[in-house]
Design an enzyme around this catalytic site. Structure first.
Site, mmCIF file in Angstrom:
data_model
loop_
_atom_site.group_PDB
_atom_site.id
_atom_site.type_symbol
_atom_site.label_atom_id
_atom_site.label_comp_id
_atom_site.label_asym_id
_atom_site.label_seq_id
_atom_site.Cartn_x
_atom_site.Cartn_y
_atom_site.Cartn_z
ATOM 1 C CG HIS A 3 40.875 43.008 46.305
ATOM 2 N ND1 HIS A 3 41.810 43.058 47.313
ATOM 3 C CD2 HIS A 3 41.020 41.786 45.730
ATOM 4 C CE1 HIS A 3 42.495 41.932 47.343
ATOM 5 N NE2 HIS A 3 42.030 41.127 46.395
HETATM 6 P P1 TYD Z 1 46.714 43.610 48.175
HETATM 7 O O1 TYD Z 1 46.171 42.746 47.079
HETATM 8 O O2 TYD Z 1 46.170 44.996 48.323
HETATM 9 O O3 TYD Z 1 46.592 42.846 49.565
HETATM 10 P P2 TYD Z 1 45.285 42.468 50.421
HETATM 11 O O4 TYD Z 1 44.222 42.091 49.479
HETATM 12 O O5 TYD Z 1 45.727 41.357 51.297
HETATM 13 O O6 TYD Z 1 44.915 43.625 51.267
HETATM 14 O O7 TYD Z 1 48.282 43.678 47.983
HETATM 15 C C1 TYD Z 1 49.135 44.459 48.796
HETATM 16 C C2 TYD Z 1 50.298 44.972 47.938
HETATM 17 O O8 TYD Z 1 51.089 43.893 47.449
HETATM 18 C C3 TYD Z 1 49.821 45.762 46.740
HETATM 19 O O9 TYD Z 1 50.704 46.854 46.567
HETATM 20 C C4 TYD Z 1 49.981 44.802 45.598
HETATM 21 C C5 TYD Z 1 51.137 43.929 46.025
HETATM 22 N N1 TYD Z 1 51.062 42.528 45.533
HETATM 23 C C6 TYD Z 1 51.972 42.072 44.621
HETATM 24 O O10 TYD Z 1 52.877 42.817 44.165
HETATM 25 N N2 TYD Z 1 51.912 40.772 44.211
HETATM 26 C C7 TYD Z 1 50.948 39.934 44.671
HETATM 27 O O11 TYD Z 1 50.917 38.744 44.272
HETATM 28 C C8 TYD Z 1 49.977 40.432 45.607
HETATM 29 C C9 TYD Z 1 48.880 39.547 46.132
HETATM 30 C C10 TYD Z 1 50.069 41.736 46.021
#
Ligand code: TYD
Length: 133
Positions: A50
């Protein structure tokens, strides 16, 4: 602005071991609103995929290592993040992917904003359209 900007943090180590201090608007170049860390990553899992519209982040592997891909829509570069003293600055509108997490890797991320799902761009084609417009 170059795609890969490492932030090297001087360790305040002495004969007892190492100590790293991170300060907002000091060695971290923004106000810190959030810290999160990723750990217990299963073998073969890749994360990220992303970009963010506004968020700025600095990521460190404070244990172990992983590969970091940054992509600004024109160039894509892969670097190894493998030291608690070496952060990578991730600007807004940079696509990121994390691959090849080592066993025991702890990826710690310092973020400039609170969590906001509406700041994410999770579709690569949409990212390319927005970054190149
Ligand atoms: P995501 O940003 O998709 O993780 P990555 O980029 O490492 O693959 O986040 C995973 C899940 O956690 C998603 O449901 C959003 C949640 N999340 C939060 O609630 N707070 C946060 O600060 C972060 C980074 C993620």
């Amino acid at each position: 602005m170059s795609l890969i900007n490492f932030i090297d943090i001087k360790s305040l180590g002495d004969s007892r071991g190492d100590l790293i201090s991170l300060e907002e608007n000091g060695n971290i170049p923004f106000s810190i609103k959030r810290v999160y860390y990723i750990f217990n990553t299963e073998q073969g899992v890749a994360r990220g995929f992303h970009a963010h519209k506004a968020l700025r982040q600095v990521a460190f592997c404070i244990a172990g290592q992983c590969e970091f891909i940054l992509d600004d829509g024109k160039n894509r570069q892969t670097v190894l993040l493998d030291s608690p003293t070496k952060g990578i600055l991730i600007e807004h509108m940079q696509w990121r992917e994390m691959h090849n997490f080592s066993e025991g890797c702890i990826l710690m991320v310092i973020a400039s904003e609170h969590y906001d799902e509406s700041d994410y761009i999770r579709d690569y084609e949409q990212f390319l359209r927005e970054v190149n417009q």
